[in-house]
Motif scaffolding. Structure first.
Motif, short mmCIF file in Angstrom:
data_model
loop_
_atom_site.label_atom_id
_atom_site.label_comp_id
_atom_site.label_asym_id
_atom_site.label_seq_id
_atom_site.Cartn_x
_atom_site.Cartn_y
_atom_site.Cartn_z
N LEU A 133 0.82 -1.21 0.00
CA LEU A 133 0.00 0.00 0.00
C LEU A 133 0.85 1.26 0.00
CD1 LEU A 133 -2.89 -0.98 2.46
CD2 LEU A 133 -2.93 -0.93 -0.04
N GLU A 134 2.06 1.18 0.52
CA GLU A 134 2.96 2.33 0.46
C GLU A 134 3.24 2.75 -0.98
OE1 GLU A 134 6.42 1.27 2.65
OE2 GLU A 134 5.45 1.46 4.61
N GLY A 135 3.08 1.83 -1.90
CA GLY A 135 3.32 2.12 -3.30
C GLY A 135 2.35 3.10 -3.91
N LEU A 136 1.27 3.40 -3.21
CA LEU A 136 0.30 4.38 -3.72
C LEU A 136 0.92 5.75 -3.92
CD1 LEU A 136 -2.99 3.45 -1.84
CD2 LEU A 136 -2.73 3.69 -4.31
N ASP A 137 2.05 5.98 -3.27
CA ASP A 137 2.73 7.26 -3.45
C ASP A 137 3.26 7.42 -4.88
OD1 ASP A 137 2.29 7.86 -0.81
OD2 ASP A 137 4.28 7.23 -0.13
N SER A 138 3.46 6.29 -5.59
CA SER A 138 4.12 6.39 -6.89
C SER A 138 3.35 5.76 -8.05
CB SER A 138 5.52 5.75 -6.81
OG SER A 138 5.44 4.42 -6.35
N VAL A 139 2.38 4.87 -7.76
CA VAL A 139 1.61 4.26 -8.84
C VAL A 139 0.12 4.40 -8.56
CG1 VAL A 139 3.43 2.60 -9.38
CG2 VAL A 139 1.63 1.96 -7.77
N ASN A 140 -0.71 4.13 -9.57
CA ASN A 140 -2.14 4.36 -9.37
C ASN A 140 -2.80 3.22 -8.60
OD1 ASN A 140 -3.27 2.32 -11.18
ND2 ASN A 140 -2.54 3.60 -12.87
N ILE A 141 -4.00 3.47 -8.17
CA ILE A 141 -4.69 2.57 -7.25
C ILE A 141 -5.03 1.23 -7.90
CG2 ILE A 141 -7.02 3.45 -7.73
CD1 ILE A 141 -7.50 3.32 -4.66
N ASP A 142 -5.29 1.23 -9.21
CA ASP A 142 -5.58 -0.04 -9.90
C ASP A 142 -4.36 -0.96 -9.89
OD1 ASP A 142 -8.37 0.32 -11.11
OD2 ASP A 142 -7.37 2.14 -11.73
N GLU A 143 -3.18 -0.38 -10.06
CA GLU A 143 -1.96 -1.18 -10.05
C GLU A 143 -1.70 -1.77 -8.67
OE1 GLU A 143 1.51 0.38 -12.39
OE2 GLU A 143 0.22 2.16 -12.49
N ILE A 144 -2.03 -1.02 -7.62
CA ILE A 144 -1.83 -1.53 -6.25
C ILE A 144 -2.78 -2.69 -5.99
CG2 ILE A 144 -2.02 -0.96 -3.81
CD1 ILE A 144 0.48 0.13 -5.16
N ALA A 145 -4.04 -2.56 -6.42
CA ALA A 145 -5.00 -3.66 -6.25
C ALA A 145 -4.49 -4.91 -6.96
CB ALA A 145 -6.37 -3.26 -6.79
N LYS A 146 -3.99 -4.74 -8.16
CA LYS A 146 -3.46 -5.89 -8.92
C LYS A 146 -2.24 -6.49 -8.23
CE LYS A 146 -2.18 -7.40 -13.58
NZ LYS A 146 -1.06 -8.24 -13.14
N LYS A 147 -1.39 -5.64 -7.68
CA LYS A 147 -0.19 -6.15 -7.01
C LYS A 147 -0.57 -6.98 -5.79
CE LYS A 147 4.43 -4.89 -5.50
NZ LYS A 147 5.46 -3.81 -5.38
N LEU A 148 -1.57 -6.56 -5.03
CA LEU A 148 -2.03 -7.34 -3.89
C LEU A 148 -2.49 -8.74 -4.33
CD1 LEU A 148 -4.06 -4.60 -1.98
CD2 LEU A 148 -2.05 -5.78 -1.07
N VAL A 149 -3.29 -8.77 -5.37
CA VAL A 149 -3.80 -10.06 -5.88
C VAL A 149 -2.65 -10.90 -6.43
CG1 VAL A 149 -5.24 -11.13 -7.66
CG2 VAL A 149 -6.12 -9.20 -6.33
N ASP A 150 -1.77 -10.28 -7.19
CA ASP A 150 -0.64 -11.03 -7.77
C ASP A 150 0.25 -11.63 -6.69
OD1 ASP A 150 -1.51 -10.45 -10.31
OD2 ASP A 150 -0.02 -8.88 -10.70
N ARG A 151 0.52 -10.85 -5.64
CA ARG A 151 1.39 -11.36 -4.56
C ARG A 151 0.71 -12.51 -3.82
NH1 ARG A 151 5.00 -12.63 -3.64
NH2 ARG A 151 5.39 -12.13 -1.45
N ALA A 152 -0.59 -12.44 -3.61
CA ALA A 152 -1.29 -13.55 -2.97
C ALA A 152 -1.20 -14.81 -3.82
CB ALA A 152 -2.76 -13.17 -2.71
N ASN A 153 -1.30 -14.65 -5.11
CA ASN A 153 -1.14 -15.81 -6.02
C ASN A 153 0.29 -16.33 -6.00
OD1 ASN A 153 -3.67 -16.49 -7.15
ND2 ASN A 153 -3.62 -14.67 -8.45
N GLU A 154 1.26 -15.43 -5.94
CA GLU A 154 2.65 -15.86 -5.89
C GLU A 154 2.95 -16.66 -4.62
OE1 GLU A 154 4.82 -12.24 -6.25
OE2 GLU A 154 4.24 -11.94 -8.36
N GLU A 155 2.23 -16.33 -3.55
CA GLU A 155 2.43 -17.04 -2.28
C GLU A 155 1.63 -18.35 -2.21
OE1 GLU A 155 4.56 -16.41 0.24
OE2 GLU A 155 5.38 -14.94 -1.17
#
Length: 249
Positions: free
Chosen positions: A212-234
């Protein structure tokens, strides 16, 4: 600040181990209303239950908008509760006719005042969660309705297998559901995360906060996708659903 100032992103994913997606979500930013539901009771029944909740939200708020021209008096939090209870009765009645008693869904909702800085209302049943990210600190603002919480166990792997993931409240298991409701304070720069346990079983609160700290540099849609992607990676052991809602600083 008005509702139009809110930024939001919503994403759901089947994960890597489930054949279908029993999660459902709905974002109604024009009303400041957001909800995540995580169905249970078997593949088809879980999907039916979670979809019933989001469909009920859509129809309830659409009807309220039409009636509002003639003087509707219910608040948005009352409409939210009405939507959940209507879905609850529908799921329960269907389960009796289909012989699928025990099917149901979690539900977690965030309802902003028309002026968001006046606050928001949280309503939930089950173990889907809402977090508030403020000043680089993540706080869970809901309490899981689960056997693990009742037992005071932080890591549910310490429980016998039959009790892991077991919730103590759900929508549709009975004719009505006792929703836990609380008001939360809202400040400029806050970010709210609604999610199913498919996210929180895979990622620690610390890792969620770092993303979520990444919201400082990328848009909110990308952060939502990163959360989902990381859960899948785990491992992606379950369906994964997230809604992010951010207030400008």
């Amino acid at each position: 600040m008005t509702l139009s100032d809110l930024q939001s992103a919503a994403l759901t994913d089947v994960g890597r181990r489930r054949p279908n997606n029993e999660d459902a979500l709905i974002a109604l930013p024009e009303y400041g209303v957001f909800c995540v539901a995580d169905g249970m009771g078997g593949q088809a029944e879980g999907e039916v239950a979670s979809k019933a909740v989001v469909d009920s939200y859509q129809s309830t708020f659409d009807a309220a908008k039409e009636k509002g021209q003639n003087g509707i008096v219910l608040s948005k939090s009352e409409l939210s509760s009405l939507a959940i209870q209507d879905a609850c009765r529908w799921i329960y009645t269907r389960s009796l006719t289909q012989g699928t008693q025990g099917s149901g869904t979690t539900s977690v909702s965030l309802v902003f005042k028309d002026s968001p800085l006046e606050g928001a209302t949280v309503q939930h049943a089950g173990d889907s969660r809402i977090y508030r990210f403020r000043a680089r600190s993540l706080e869970q603002v809901t309490t899981d309705h689960s056997v693990a919480t009742l037992a005071g166990v932080a890591d549910e792997s310490a429980l016998p297998a039959m009790f892991r993931g077991m919730v103590t409240r759900a929508v549709g298991v009975q004719e009505s559901v006792e929703l836990e409701e609380a008001d939360v304070d809202v400040r400029p720069g806050d970010v709210f995360l609604l999610c199913s346990d498919g996210l929180t079983r895979m990622l620690s609160d610390l890792e969620i906060a770092r993303i979520l700290e990444g919201l400082d540099s990328v848009n909110i849609d990308e952060i939502a996708k990163k959360l989902v992607d990381r859960a899948n990676e785990e491992g992606g052991d379950d369906n994964i659903s997230v809604i992010l809602v951010a207030l400008p600083s």
